[in-house]
Write a protein that holds these residues in place. Structure first.
Motif, PDB file in Angstrom:
ATOM      1  N   ILE A  23      11.393   5.061  13.568  1.00 28.09           N
ATOM      2  CA  ILE A  23      10.988   4.602  12.236  1.00 28.09           C
ATOM      3  C   ILE A  23      11.862   3.437  11.787  1.00 28.09           C
ATOM      4  N   VAL A  24      13.143   3.597  11.900  1.00 32.98           N
ATOM      5  CA  VAL A  24      14.072   2.584  11.414  1.00 32.98           C
ATOM      6  C   VAL A  24      14.182   1.445  12.425  1.00 32.98           C
ATOM      7  N   ASN A  25      14.167   0.216  11.882  1.00 33.20           N
ATOM      8  CA  ASN A  25      14.311  -0.995  12.699  1.00 33.20           C
ATOM      9  C   ASN A  25      13.224  -1.100  13.776  1.00 33.20           C
ATOM     10  N   ARG A  26      12.074  -0.641  13.414  1.00 36.17           N
ATOM     11  CA  ARG A  26      10.958  -0.704  14.364  1.00 36.17           C
ATOM     12  C   ARG A  26       9.685  -1.058  13.615  1.00 36.17           C
ATOM     13  N   ALA A  27       8.987  -2.072  14.125  1.00 32.41           N
ATOM     14  CA  ALA A  27       7.739  -2.496  13.484  1.00 32.41           C
ATOM     15  C   ALA A  27       6.650  -1.478  13.775  1.00 32.41           C
ATOM     16  N   ARG A  28       5.872  -1.213  12.737  1.00 37.60           N
ATOM     17  CA  ARG A  28       4.772  -0.268  12.898  1.00 37.60           C
ATOM     18  C   ARG A  28       3.524  -0.861  12.274  1.00 37.60           C
ATOM     19  N   ASP A  29       2.409  -0.852  13.014  1.00 42.38           N
ATOM     20  CA  ASP A  29       1.138  -1.397  12.539  1.00 42.38           C
ATOM     21  C   ASP A  29       0.388  -0.335  11.749  1.00 42.38           C
ATOM     22  N   LEU A  30      -0.086  -0.740  10.565  1.00 41.49           N
ATOM     23  CA  LEU A  30      -0.839   0.165   9.694  1.00 41.49           C
ATOM     24  C   LEU A  30      -2.042  -0.576   9.132  1.00 41.49           C
ATOM     25  N   ASN A  31      -2.933   0.189   8.517  1.00 37.13           N
ATOM     26  CA  ASN A  31      -4.046  -0.390   7.778  1.00 37.13           C
ATOM     27  C   ASN A  31      -3.798  -0.183   6.290  1.00 37.13           C
ATOM     28  N   ALA A  32      -4.132  -1.180   5.486  1.00 33.34           N
ATOM     29  CA  ALA A  32      -3.954  -1.087   4.035  1.00 33.34           C
ATOM     30  C   ALA A  32      -5.223  -1.545   3.345  1.00 33.34           C
ATOM     31  N   LEU A  33      -5.280  -1.300   2.036  1.00 31.50           N
ATOM     32  CA  LEU A  33      -6.422  -1.734   1.231  1.00 31.50           C
ATOM     33  C   LEU A  33      -5.959  -2.805   0.258  1.00 31.50           C
ATOM     34  N   ASN A  34      -6.748  -3.888   0.172  1.00 33.28           N
ATOM     35  CA  ASN A  34      -6.429  -4.900  -0.841  1.00 33.28           C
ATOM     36  C   ASN A  34      -7.044  -4.498  -2.182  1.00 33.28           C
ATOM     37  N   LYS A  35      -6.901  -5.335  -3.184  1.00 28.70           N
ATOM     38  CA  LYS A  35      -7.380  -4.977  -4.511  1.00 28.70           C
ATOM     39  C   LYS A  35      -8.897  -4.865  -4.588  1.00 28.70           C
ATOM     40  N   ASN A  36      -9.576  -5.429  -3.600  1.00 31.48           N
ATOM     41  CA  ASN A  36     -11.040  -5.317  -3.558  1.00 31.48           C
ATOM     42  C   ASN A  36     -11.500  -4.098  -2.771  1.00 31.48           C
ATOM     43  N   GLY A  37     -10.533  -3.309  -2.319  1.00 30.54           N
ATOM     44  CA  GLY A  37     -10.881  -2.111  -1.578  1.00 30.54           C
ATOM     45  C   GLY A  37     -11.190  -2.363  -0.116  1.00 30.54           C
ATOM     46  N   GLU A  38     -10.874  -3.566   0.369  1.00 32.06           N
ATOM     47  CA  GLU A  38     -11.146  -3.906   1.763  1.00 32.06           C
ATOM     48  C   GLU A  38      -9.921  -3.611   2.620  1.00 32.06           C
ATOM     49  N   SER A  39     -10.176  -3.062   3.799  1.00 37.73           N
ATOM     50  CA  SER A  39      -9.087  -2.705   4.695  1.00 37.73           C
ATOM     51  C   SER A  39      -8.586  -3.940   5.448  1.00 37.73           C
ATOM     52  N   PHE A  40      -7.274  -4.028   5.638  1.00 34.66           N
ATOM     53  CA  PHE A  40      -6.706  -5.120   6.434  1.00 34.66           C
ATOM     54  C   PHE A  40      -5.453  -4.594   7.137  1.00 34.66           C
ATOM     55  N   SER A  41      -5.006  -5.313   8.156  1.00 34.60           N
ATOM     56  CA  SER A  41      -3.886  -4.878   8.991  1.00 34.60           C
ATOM     57  C   SER A  41      -2.566  -5.378   8.423  1.00 34.60           C
ATOM     58  N   ILE A  42      -1.577  -4.491   8.436  1.00 39.65           N
ATOM     59  CA  ILE A  42      -0.236  -4.864   8.009  1.00 39.65           C
ATOM     60  C   ILE A  42       0.776  -4.387   9.055  1.00 39.65           C
ATOM     61  N   GLU A  43       1.946  -4.994   9.015  1.00 43.01           N
ATOM     62  CA  GLU A  43       3.058  -4.572   9.850  1.00 43.01           C
ATOM     63  C   GLU A  43       4.192  -4.122   8.937  1.00 43.01           C
ATOM     64  N   LEU A  44       4.677  -2.901   9.155  1.00 45.64           N
ATOM     65  CA  LEU A  44       5.732  -2.328   8.322  1.00 45.64           C
ATOM     66  C   LEU A  44       7.037  -2.295   9.113  1.00 45.64           C
ATOM     67  N   ASN A  45       8.079  -2.857   8.520  1.00 42.69           N
ATOM     68  CA  ASN A  45       9.417  -2.799   9.097  1.00 42.69           C
ATOM     69  C   ASN A  45      10.336  -2.083   8.110  1.00 42.69           C
ATOM     70  N   VAL A  46      11.026  -1.051   8.558  1.00 44.72           N
ATOM     71  CA  VAL A  46      11.950  -0.291   7.718  1.00 44.72           C
ATOM     72  C   VAL A  46      13.365  -0.528   8.218  1.00 44.72           C
ATOM     73  N   ALA A  47      14.242  -0.914   7.316  1.00 47.08           N
ATOM     74  CA  ALA A  47      15.634  -1.189   7.688  1.00 47.08           C
ATOM     75  C   ALA A  47      16.574  -0.490   6.701  1.00 47.08           C
ATOM     76  N   PRO A  48      17.688   0.071   7.175  1.00 42.71           N
ATOM     77  CA  PRO A  48      18.650   0.725   6.272  1.00 42.71           C
ATOM     78  C   PRO A  48      19.563  -0.302   5.597  1.00 42.71           C
ATOM     79  N   MET A  49      19.957  -0.031   4.352  1.00 40.88           N
ATOM     80  CA  MET A  49      20.894  -0.871   3.621  1.00 40.88           C
ATOM     81  C   MET A  49      21.849   0.020   2.825  1.00 40.88           C
ATOM     82  N   SER A  50      23.002  -0.529   2.522  1.00 39.10           N
ATOM     83  CA  SER A  50      23.983   0.202   1.715  1.00 39.10           C
ATOM     84  C   SER A  50      24.277  -0.600   0.453  1.00 39.10           C
TER      85      SER A  50
END
Length: 283
Positions: A23-50
């Motif tokens: 999960i951390v420091n790894r890109a993950r492909d997901l699907n999301a919805l825009n404001k018009n309700g249309e699905s589109f592809s996104i890339e999620l990157n999670v990084a830890p911070m202090s």
């Protein structure tokens, strides 16, 4: 994010530890919805911070719809290419700028029995399967040296079980936008059956011509004797023929000449088929 994808994401996070590297420091492909309700592809990157001694996690989202579409088109194109290669009885080949074989479709291995991996990285004339005297490798080399189109180049090779195979390849040079020569790409065909059929037909035609020529000569020799004797009997003033005898001799002579004409025409036809007669156009 759509409810379906949100549930899938929450389930993914729930079943893993928050510090896990998947999960951390790894890109993950997901699907999301825009404001018009249309699905589109996104890339999620999670990084830890202090921050102030407190560890938090930041997620960065990128819209990768265009990249995904390009990847899909590329995948579909590659799939079509591979499918055409599999379905074709021919094979596909590529060479690099040094004319070393860089790609061969698997159908070549199925046809010849030679492992493709053992051929990659070598030039055709260097391979022992190609080293046959009747191959015009000088012509092949000259065409490649000038980066010209390779069209219907024929050669032979021996299969892994030492069988002679007749081949024909065609290809075009690969030139990039800067004008640099990158190699060749083309197709190949197994023309063994066609070549052998043509050879057998030529041999049969030659045997027929020889037979006709031999038989015609055998017939013409005695026929000339018959015609000659009939002419002597017709012109013999010392012992003239009766009217009925003369009529019979004339029939023999006419029939003999007619048959001789047919035999000569057969001889001319067989000579033309065998290429022994040259026609000259005279005005």
């Amino acid at each position: 994010m759509s409810e379906e994808m949100r549930e899938a994401h929450d389930h993914y996070v729930k079943d893993s530890t928050i510090y896990a590297p998947k999960i951390v420091n790894r890109a993950r492909d997901l699907n999301a919805l825009n404001k018009n309700g249309e699905s589109f592809s996104i890339e999620l990157n999670v990084a830890p911070m202090s921050i102030h001694g407190e560890k938090i996690f930041i997620g960065i989202l990128h819209d990768v719809s265009e990249r995904k579409q390009q990847e899909k088109r590329l995948s579909e194109s590659e799939e079509r290419y591979q499918q055409l290669t599999r379905l074709s009885s021919d094979w596909v080949w590529e060479t690099d700028a040094e004319h070393k074989i860089s790609y061969l479709s698997k159908s070549f291995q199925g046809l010849t029995g030679w492992a493709v991996d053992a051929i990659i990285g070598q030039q055709r004339p260097e391979l022992p399967m190609y080293t046959l005297e009747e191959n015009a490798w000088d012509e092949y080399t000259n065409i490649l040296r000038q980066h010209k189109q390779l069209k219907h180049f024929k050669f032979t090779l021996t299969s892994a079980d030492n069988q002679l195979i007749y081949m024909m390849i065609s290809g075009e040079s690969i030139i990039n936008k800067c004008g640099d020569f990158l190699g060749y790409r083309g197709t190949g065909s197994d023309i063994t059956e066609l070549t052998l059929s043509k050879k057998h037909a030529e041999e049969a035609n030659q045997a027929k011509s020889q037979f006709l020529s031999s038989m015609s000569h055998e017939l013409r020799t005695p026929l000339n004797s018959i015609i000659g004797f009939s002419q002597l009997m017709e012109l013999d003033d010392g012992d003239p023929l009766s009217e009925s005898q003369l009529d019979s001799v004339l029939q023999i002579n006419n029939a003999g000449n007619h048959l001789l004409k047919l035999i000569n025409e057969i001889l001319d036809l067989s000579s033309i088929e065998s290429g022994q007669i040259t026609l000259i156009n005279e005005s």
